[in-house]
Scaffold this motif. Structure first.
Motif, PDB file in Angstrom:
ATOM      1  N   PRO A 115       0.837  -1.202   0.000  1.00  0.00           N
ATOM      2  CA  PRO A 115       0.000   0.000   0.000  1.00  0.00           C
ATOM      3  C   PRO A 115       0.871   1.251   0.000  1.00  0.00           C
ATOM      4  N   ALA A 116       0.585   2.150  -0.940  1.00  0.00           N
ATOM      5  CA  ALA A 116       1.493   3.242  -1.270  1.00  0.00           C
ATOM      6  C   ALA A 116       1.568   4.309  -0.191  1.00  0.00           C
ATOM      7  N   ARG A 117       2.786   4.734   0.035  1.00  0.00           N
ATOM      8  CA  ARG A 117       3.077   5.939   0.809  1.00  0.00           C
ATOM      9  C   ARG A 117       4.001   6.816  -0.028  1.00  0.00           C
ATOM     10  N   ILE A 118       3.995   8.104   0.238  1.00  0.00           N
ATOM     11  CA  ILE A 118       4.913   9.004  -0.460  1.00  0.00           C
ATOM     12  C   ILE A 118       6.299   8.841   0.147  1.00  0.00           C
ATOM     13  N   VAL A 119       7.276   8.492  -0.699  1.00  0.00           N
ATOM     14  CA  VAL A 119       8.643   8.297  -0.211  1.00  0.00           C
ATOM     15  C   VAL A 119       9.544   9.476  -0.571  1.00  0.00           C
ATOM     16  N   ALA A 120       9.091  10.330  -1.497  1.00  0.00           N
ATOM     17  CA  ALA A 120       9.886  11.505  -1.860  1.00  0.00           C
ATOM     18  C   ALA A 120       8.994  12.535  -2.528  1.00  0.00           C
TER      19      ALA A 120
END
Length: 265
Positions: free
Chosen positions: A226-231
């Motif tokens: 499940p996606a999270r903002i990494v940059a």
């Protein structure tokens, strides 16, 4: 970055919407079991900005666009546009898909007019169809049918069909993904031009890191589902941009590093 865009398009009135996502999570049901897609995603986009979303295939980028369009609603968190929670779909927020999905029995003009026709305002707003067709460079093709168009021309029709509604938020889900490389390069320039002239807010989902950096002012990099903002990468370069710019190469290396692909560059 918004100030830079306004300086470059001083004669354009910014009509774009403000976007605010706060702690947004979303999941689907798959064979009776939950499938998490987005995990606690938060970010804001200022009116008139052009932002891209990149990340692994299937990580939830397209789902995020659907939430902003009002086609789905988040499992948790809030999705706000201009300070109001997003409810049902609205003509001010338009989603353009990878496939133009034109009606083959309708001409270019009639395909573009579809939204106004559905709203019951076509009679009084015919000029908007003409303006949209002209804006995407299809003047003279109004009476053509989809089978008579190239892939790039068909995608221009899809963009005109979106722009005729005079949206304040344009959501682009891999709109150039099926085009050949030369047509894709041409259409990239067309999309930047349309964004600058319309003054709207635009979000682009793409798997092409170079495309994201070349077109937009800011690149949000998502991790695996499940996606999270990494940059959150700022592309502080003026338009028009040049593909050989060393700064773009530097930013590409940075973006690929966040995607775990630094060794490929």
């Amino acid at each position: 970055m918004v100030a830079l865009a306004l300086k470059q398009a001083a004669e354009t009135t910014v009509t774009g919407q403000q976007i605010d996502l706060e702690n947004v999570s979303h999941q689907f049901e798959l064979k009776g079991a939950p499938l998490p897609v987005l995990d606690n995603v938060s970010f804001s986009v200022e009116p008139g900005s052009f932002v891209s979303l990149i990340g692994p295939s299937g990580c939830g980028k397209s789902t995020l666009l659907r939430l902003l369009a009002g086609l789905d609603h988040p499992t948790d968190g809030t999705v706000k546009v201009d300070g109001e929670s997003v409810g049902d779909p609205d003509p001010s927020r338009i989603l353009v898909f990878q496939d133009p999905t034109l009606f083959p029995w309708r001409t270019v003009w009639d395909n573009v007019a579809l939204g106004l026709e559905a709203q019951g305002i076509l009679r009084s707003a015919r000029h908007r169809v003409d303006n949209a067709v002209q804006l995407v460079g299809l003047s003279g093709f109004e009476k053509a049918y989809p089978h008579q168009l190239s892939g790039g021309m068909a995608q221009r029709v899809a963009l005109a069909r979106a722009l005729v509604n005079e949206p304040r938020l344009l959501l682009l889900d891999e709109p150039l993904g099926k085009l050949d490389s030369l047509t894709r390069l041409t259409m990239q320039g067309e999309i930047v031009k349309l964004w600058q002239e319309a003054g709207l807010t635009a979000l682009l989902v793409t798997h092409d890191v170079e495309e994201a950096l070349f077109l937009t002012q800011r690149v949000l990099v998502f991790g695996p589902r499940p996606a999270r903002i990494v940059a959150d990468i700022a592309v502080d370069l003026p338009y028009p941009r040049h593909r050989g710019d060393p700064k773009l190469a530097e930013l590409r290396r940075e973006a690929l590093g966040h995607l775990g692909l630094a060794a490929t560059w």
